[in-house]
Design an enzyme around this catalytic site. Sequence first.
Site, mmCIF file in Angstrom:
data_model
loop_
_atom_site.group_PDB
_atom_site.id
_atom_site.type_symbol
_atom_site.label_atom_id
_atom_site.label_comp_id
_atom_site.label_asym_id
_atom_site.label_seq_id
_atom_site.Cartn_x
_atom_site.Cartn_y
_atom_site.Cartn_z
ATOM 1 N N TYR A 289 32.600 6.999 -18.966
ATOM 2 C CA TYR A 289 31.315 7.701 -18.787
ATOM 3 C C TYR A 289 30.140 6.714 -18.952
ATOM 4 O O TYR A 289 29.246 6.642 -18.110
ATOM 5 C CB TYR A 289 31.240 8.819 -19.822
ATOM 6 C CG TYR A 289 29.894 9.480 -19.988
ATOM 7 C CD1 TYR A 289 29.395 10.346 -19.013
ATOM 8 C CD2 TYR A 289 29.127 9.273 -21.145
ATOM 9 C CE1 TYR A 289 28.165 10.979 -19.185
ATOM 10 C CE2 TYR A 289 27.906 9.903 -21.320
ATOM 11 C CZ TYR A 289 27.428 10.752 -20.339
ATOM 12 O OH TYR A 289 26.218 11.377 -20.518
ATOM 13 N N GLY B 60 24.385 23.646 -16.166
ATOM 14 C CA GLY B 60 24.860 22.968 -17.375
ATOM 15 C C GLY B 60 23.856 23.094 -18.513
ATOM 16 O O GLY B 60 22.834 23.785 -18.399
ATOM 17 N N GLN B 61 24.147 22.382 -19.602
ATOM 18 C CA GLN B 61 23.309 22.489 -20.808
ATOM 19 C C GLN B 61 21.853 22.100 -20.511
ATOM 20 O O GLN B 61 20.923 22.816 -20.851
ATOM 21 C CB GLN B 61 23.864 21.573 -21.916
ATOM 22 C CG GLN B 61 23.168 21.803 -23.245
ATOM 23 C CD GLN B 61 23.299 20.624 -24.211
ATOM 24 O OE1 GLN B 61 23.720 19.526 -23.841
ATOM 25 N NE2 GLN B 61 22.924 20.847 -25.449
ATOM 26 N N LYS C 184 27.317 5.379 -16.279
ATOM 27 C CA LYS C 184 25.869 5.493 -16.484
ATOM 28 C C LYS C 184 25.203 4.116 -16.354
ATOM 29 O O LYS C 184 24.130 3.993 -15.754
ATOM 30 C CB LYS C 184 25.559 6.094 -17.860
ATOM 31 C CG LYS C 184 25.939 7.573 -17.994
ATOM 32 C CD LYS C 184 25.151 8.446 -17.052
ATOM 33 C CE LYS C 184 25.472 9.917 -17.221
ATOM 34 N NZ LYS C 184 24.836 10.781 -16.220
HETATM 35 P P1 NAD Z 1 26.944 19.785 -18.279
HETATM 36 O O1 NAD Z 1 28.355 19.349 -18.228
HETATM 37 O O2 NAD Z 1 26.556 20.857 -19.238
HETATM 38 O O3 NAD Z 1 26.457 20.260 -16.835
HETATM 39 C C1 NAD Z 1 26.843 19.611 -15.658
HETATM 40 C C2 NAD Z 1 26.774 20.628 -14.523
HETATM 41 O O4 NAD Z 1 27.151 19.956 -13.324
HETATM 42 C C3 NAD Z 1 27.753 21.805 -14.706
HETATM 43 O O5 NAD Z 1 27.072 23.045 -14.581
HETATM 44 C C4 NAD Z 1 28.766 21.613 -13.578
HETATM 45 O O6 NAD Z 1 29.253 22.837 -13.034
HETATM 46 C C5 NAD Z 1 27.937 20.848 -12.547
HETATM 47 N N1 NAD Z 1 28.773 20.074 -11.617
HETATM 48 C C6 NAD Z 1 29.944 19.438 -11.897
HETATM 49 N N2 NAD Z 1 30.440 18.881 -10.770
HETATM 50 C C7 NAD Z 1 29.545 19.150 -9.789
HETATM 51 C C8 NAD Z 1 29.501 18.843 -8.394
HETATM 52 N N3 NAD Z 1 30.508 18.187 -7.789
HETATM 53 N N4 NAD Z 1 28.434 19.255 -7.664
HETATM 54 C C9 NAD Z 1 27.437 19.980 -8.256
HETATM 55 N N5 NAD Z 1 27.445 20.315 -9.564
HETATM 56 C C10 NAD Z 1 28.490 19.913 -10.315
HETATM 57 O O7 NAD Z 1 26.048 18.493 -18.519
HETATM 58 P P2 NAD Z 1 24.667 18.395 -19.314
HETATM 59 O O8 NAD Z 1 24.977 18.283 -20.760
HETATM 60 O O9 NAD Z 1 23.738 19.445 -18.834
HETATM 61 O O10 NAD Z 1 24.183 16.964 -18.845
HETATM 62 C C11 NAD Z 1 23.408 16.803 -17.661
HETATM 63 C C12 NAD Z 1 23.304 15.326 -17.375
HETATM 64 O O11 NAD Z 1 22.661 14.682 -18.477
HETATM 65 C C13 NAD Z 1 24.648 14.617 -17.195
HETATM 66 O O12 NAD Z 1 24.537 13.656 -16.184
HETATM 67 C C14 NAD Z 1 24.879 13.948 -18.520
HETATM 68 O O13 NAD Z 1 25.642 12.790 -18.384
HETATM 69 C C15 NAD Z 1 23.473 13.621 -18.960
HETATM 70 N N6 NAD Z 1 23.368 13.539 -20.410
HETATM 71 C C16 NAD Z 1 23.573 14.640 -21.170
HETATM 72 C C17 NAD Z 1 23.475 14.552 -22.546
HETATM 73 C C18 NAD Z 1 23.702 15.750 -23.421
HETATM 74 O O14 NAD Z 1 23.732 15.589 -24.654
HETATM 75 N N7 NAD Z 1 23.845 16.943 -22.876
HETATM 76 C C19 NAD Z 1 23.150 13.329 -23.144
HETATM 77 C C20 NAD Z 1 22.984 12.198 -22.326
HETATM 78 C C21 NAD Z 1 23.054 12.336 -20.944
HETATM 79 C C1 AKB Z 2 27.990 12.800 -24.688
HETATM 80 O O1 AKB Z 2 28.231 12.930 -25.906
HETATM 81 O O2 AKB Z 2 28.801 12.419 -23.843
HETATM 82 C C2 AKB Z 2 26.571 13.076 -24.232
HETATM 83 C C3 AKB Z 2 25.803 11.814 -24.188
HETATM 84 C C4 AKB Z 2 25.166 11.295 -25.419
HETATM 85 O O3 AKB Z 2 25.708 11.206 -23.158
HETATM 86 N N1 AKB Z 2 25.994 14.054 -25.103
#
Ligand code: NAD
Ligand code: AKB
Length: 318
Positions: free
Chosen positions: A139, A11-12, A143
């Site tokens: 969501y 993921g990201q 969290k």
């Molecule tokens: P993303 O959606 O880009 O990546 C999530 C990854 O998890 C994907 O590659 C997906 O294939 C994998 N996945 C989904 N289901 C799965 C499973 N059953 N088993 C194993 N892998 C699985 O998310 P992200 O943006 O990289 O975020 C990562 C974490 O950080 C998340 O928990 C998200 O809630 C948290 N987060 C992200 C942000 C943001 O802005 N990106 C902000 C706050 C919190």
């Molecule tokens: C979203 O927008 O859902 C995420 C986050 C702030 O948790 N980027």
Amino acid sequence: MDVILVIGALGQIGSALVSKLRDYYPGRKVLASDIKPSSEFDKDFVYLDATDMVHLRDIIRHHKITEVYHLAAILSAAGEVKPLDTWNLNMKLWLHVLEASRQCGVKKVFFPSSIAVFGSQAVKRKTPQDAFLNPNTVYGMSKAAGEHWGQYYYDRYGLDVRSLRYPGVVGCGTLPGGGTTDYAVAIFYKAVAQENFVCFLKEDTVLPMMYIDDAIMATIKLMEAPKTKIRVRTSYNINGVSFSPKELTAAIRNWYPEFCVEYAPDYRQQIAAGWPNSIDGSIAQNDWGWEAMFDLERLTETMIKGLQNRRFQEKVSA
Ligand code: NAD
Ligand code: AKB
């Protein structure tokens, strides 16, 4: 020697985290895992659907994992499309990670929480660490509950669970998937392609954001901090930079003066309207030295140069 498992590594955040951890700890094994096939990591990658508890435990035992970074989740906007599935999946994944880690003697576990834990009852400006949590999305509910499960496993079993409330993360590696803050990444792709952008938030919606390098460094710093320094076992607020779509557009126009943005707010506006404008990260700063390095200007320059460079490489190899 510590062995690290990253779940949701494609993921990201996961893809940037795996690369950074491998650079940062050259002697350690960093095992990347995801349910998607990897074109990115050709070594030390395993398929793992973390809803499969038996497989998760086997991987932890087989590779003698000592640290788990659990990143898999459904994000805020995608989550509102299928609320019950989002609750079930997000909670199941996290409870599996906690329980498998406890059973297998994992030393440290990382949980990514979010500014989405805050809702209408939290002060919007510089939202404090201990603000009341009334999330406005499934969501955010997952969290907030997840933070408390982390605290529970720490209190009850001594599992060293650590967590950050990430703001919206902006980076030019892997695209984000299904968040409310995703506009702040997509807008750069359009600007660098010299196309117009349609924004799904209103122009004056200020949200807390962070450049991905800051988010990754915060994660590593938190996980490296001595146990005695970790006073918050739910999740730490961390502050980055706050801006609205209008302010981001103005920063991009310093590079692309012709760049145009239209506004067509959709259901994601309501989600964003319930979130903080900015975050107070002073407790993270006091406890383990958190400090963001990227302001809006630096974030904008780094995104634009990164995407310009990528387009150049793609043209050369086409
Ligand atoms: P993303 O959606 O880009 O990546 C999530 C990854 O998890 C994907 O590659 C997906 O294939 C994998 N996945 C989904 N289901 C799965 C499973 N059953 N088993 C194993 N892998 C699985 O998310 P992200 O943006 O990289 O975020 C990562 C974490 O950080 C998340 O928990 C998200 O809630 C948290 N987060 C992200 C942000 C943001 O802005 N990106 C902000 C706050 C919190
Ligand atoms: C979203 O927008 O859902 C995420 C986050 C702030 O948790 N980027």
